[in-house]
Design an enzyme around this catalytic site. Sequence first.
Site, PDB file in Angstrom:
ATOM      1  N   CYS A 108      28.505  -5.092 -61.488  1.00  0.00           N
ATOM      2  CA  CYS A 108      29.073  -4.454 -62.658  1.00  0.00           C
ATOM      3  C   CYS A 108      28.634  -3.377 -63.311  1.00  0.00           C
ATOM      4  O   CYS A 108      27.363  -3.115 -63.596  1.00  0.00           O
ATOM      5  CB  CYS A 108      29.147  -5.707 -63.800  1.00  0.00           C
ATOM      6  SG  CYS A 108      29.740  -7.231 -63.463  1.00  0.00           S
ATOM      7  N   ARG A 164      30.400  -6.366 -52.859  1.00  0.00           N
ATOM      8  CA  ARG A 164      31.313  -5.660 -53.551  1.00  0.00           C
ATOM      9  C   ARG A 164      31.880  -6.018 -54.749  1.00  0.00           C
ATOM     10  O   ARG A 164      32.196  -7.341 -54.919  1.00  0.00           O
ATOM     11  CB  ARG A 164      32.370  -5.424 -52.575  1.00  0.00           C
ATOM     12  CG  ARG A 164      33.491  -4.445 -53.109  1.00  0.00           C
ATOM     13  CD  ARG A 164      34.336  -3.794 -51.826  1.00  0.00           C
ATOM     14  NE  ARG A 164      34.735  -4.913 -51.021  1.00  0.00           N
ATOM     15  CZ  ARG A 164      34.643  -5.051 -49.543  1.00  0.00           C
ATOM     16  NH1 ARG A 164      34.060  -3.985 -48.975  1.00  0.00           N
ATOM     17  NH2 ARG A 164      35.022  -5.931 -48.939  1.00  0.00           N
TER      18      ARG A 164
END
Length: 476
Positions: free
Chosen positions: A304, A385
Site C-alpha cells: 500500500c 500486486r
Amino acid sequence: MYIPLALTYDDVLISPRRSSLLSRSEANTKTRLTKKITLNIPIITANMDTVTGSDMAIAIARLGGIGILHRFINVEENVKEVKRVKRVQNMIIKNPYKIEPYKTVSDAKKYVSSVGVTGLLVTNSDNKLQGILSHRDFLFSNGNDKLVKDIMTPRERLITGNSYTTFEEAKKIFAKYKIEKLPLVDEQDYIVGLITSDDIKNNIEYPLANRDEKGQLIVGGSVGVHEDYIERAQELVKAGVDVLVIDIAHGHSDSMFHAIQKLREAVPEIELVAGNIATALAAKELCEAGIDAIKVGVGPGTICITRLVTGCGMPQLTAVLEVSKIAKQYGVPVIADGGISKSGSIVKAIGAGADSVMMGGMFAGTKESPGVVMTKGDKKFKVCRGSASFTESYTRKKINLEKKNLKEIVPEGIESFVPYKGPIEDIVCQLIGGLKSGMSYTNSHTISELQNNVEFVRITSSGSIESKSHDVEEIT
Ligand code: XMP
C-alpha cells in the site's frame, strides 16, 4: 489543535501474565468471521489478484481459515472459481453426476472432464442405479465408440449404502471393500447420494477444515460498489459463496452505504462484510447499517502507498482498537486487514479486539497464489500486486482510458516481486504456532479470552531493537 498519538503493532508489546495453560495445544483458535460464520483459525487470505484464487481458497479453508476470492476477473470466471472450491470436498453428495447406459464412452469422457470428476453413476432417466463408470473403467475401455453399459461396473457387482448410511459407517465400508465410490440407494434402488473415498481421505487429512452444512469448503467472494457489482453478487451467491466482502479503499463513504442497501435487497440472505475503515465513527455507522462483519485497515498493507499518496490513514493497532471497541457493543466481528508480517502481530491484532486477520503479502509468492513462478539466478519469485496498483487500475479502466490520458491513474499500491515461499500450509503452521504461544503467555484458552486478557505497553526504539535478535550474526 490537539493531535492524538496513533500506534501500530511494532510500537507495542503485550505484558505476559501468569498462565494456567500447560501447553500451547490447550489454546483454542476458533473464532467468528461474521455474525453467523465461524472459523477454526482466525486467518483470511486477501481478495487480491496475486493472493486468492480457487487454489488458495481451497488450501486455507482446509487449514481452518477462509479465502476471499478476488474480483478482478469477469463474473463468469469468478463463478467458476467459487464452484471449483465448492466441488473439491463433500460429505454426502446429494446429486451425484450421472450418465445413461446407452451413451458412448466418448460422451462420458467429455462429461467427466467438463464437470471435473473422475467417475459417474450410470442410470436411466428413472434414477435407478445400473452401474458405475470409474476412472479404471475408462482406462481399460479400449475405444471411444463403445457404450457406457459395456464398460461400466454393473449393479450386481457394486457395494452400496442406503438412505441412512452415515459418513462414519461409510469409512468402515471403504476400509473393508477397498472401493473408491459408495453409491447410496433406497429400498427400490433409486439413487439418493454418493460418498467418495477422496472425501473420506480429505476429512481425515484436514480435521480443521471449515465446511458448510453440505460438508463443502467455505469460501468468500468480493464486490466493489460500482458497475457490475449487483450482478456479480447475485451470481456468486447462486454459485454458493458463504460470505460477500464489499471491499473498497474508503469504506466510510456514501457509495458504501448505498451499496449495502442495494446488496441487502439483491442478496438478502448472504453474510455481508464491509470495509475498509479505520475510525470509531465509521464502525458505528456500518454497524447501524446492519453489516455482519467489519474490515479494518487504511494503508497498512505490504504493497500500500495510500498514506503516502493521500496523506490519509491510521496506524493499524489504533485503528483496530477504535473500531473493535464500538463493534463489540453491536456484536459485530472485526477483521484486522493488512500490515501483518509475523505471528506476534496476529496476537496483538486480536488482543486489540479483532476476531480474525486478513493477510495478503504474507501469502503472495506461495505455491497456491495465482501467477507463475519466475527464476532469477538461483532464486524463485512470484508477483505481489496492490489492488490499486498501476497495472491493476490500468487493466480495469483500459476501455475508458483509450482516448484519455494515462496520467488519470493515481496508483495507491505497488507491484513487486516476492520470494517464492512454497505451500501455505508451512506458513500457516508457523503463524498458528506463534498465535497459540501468545495465547499461552496471556493465559488465554480461547480467542475471546485473548481479546480480554491483553494489556499493551508502548515501547521505545531501543525496546524495538531489543525485541529482535541482536549482536549476533544469524545463520538462518
Ligand atoms: P498485507 O499487509 O497483508 O495487506 O499485504 C493486505 C491488504 O492490503 C490492502 N490492499 C491495498 N491497500 N493499496 C492500498 O492502499 C493497494 O493497492 C492495495 N491492495 C491491497 C487490502 O486491504 C489487503 O487485504
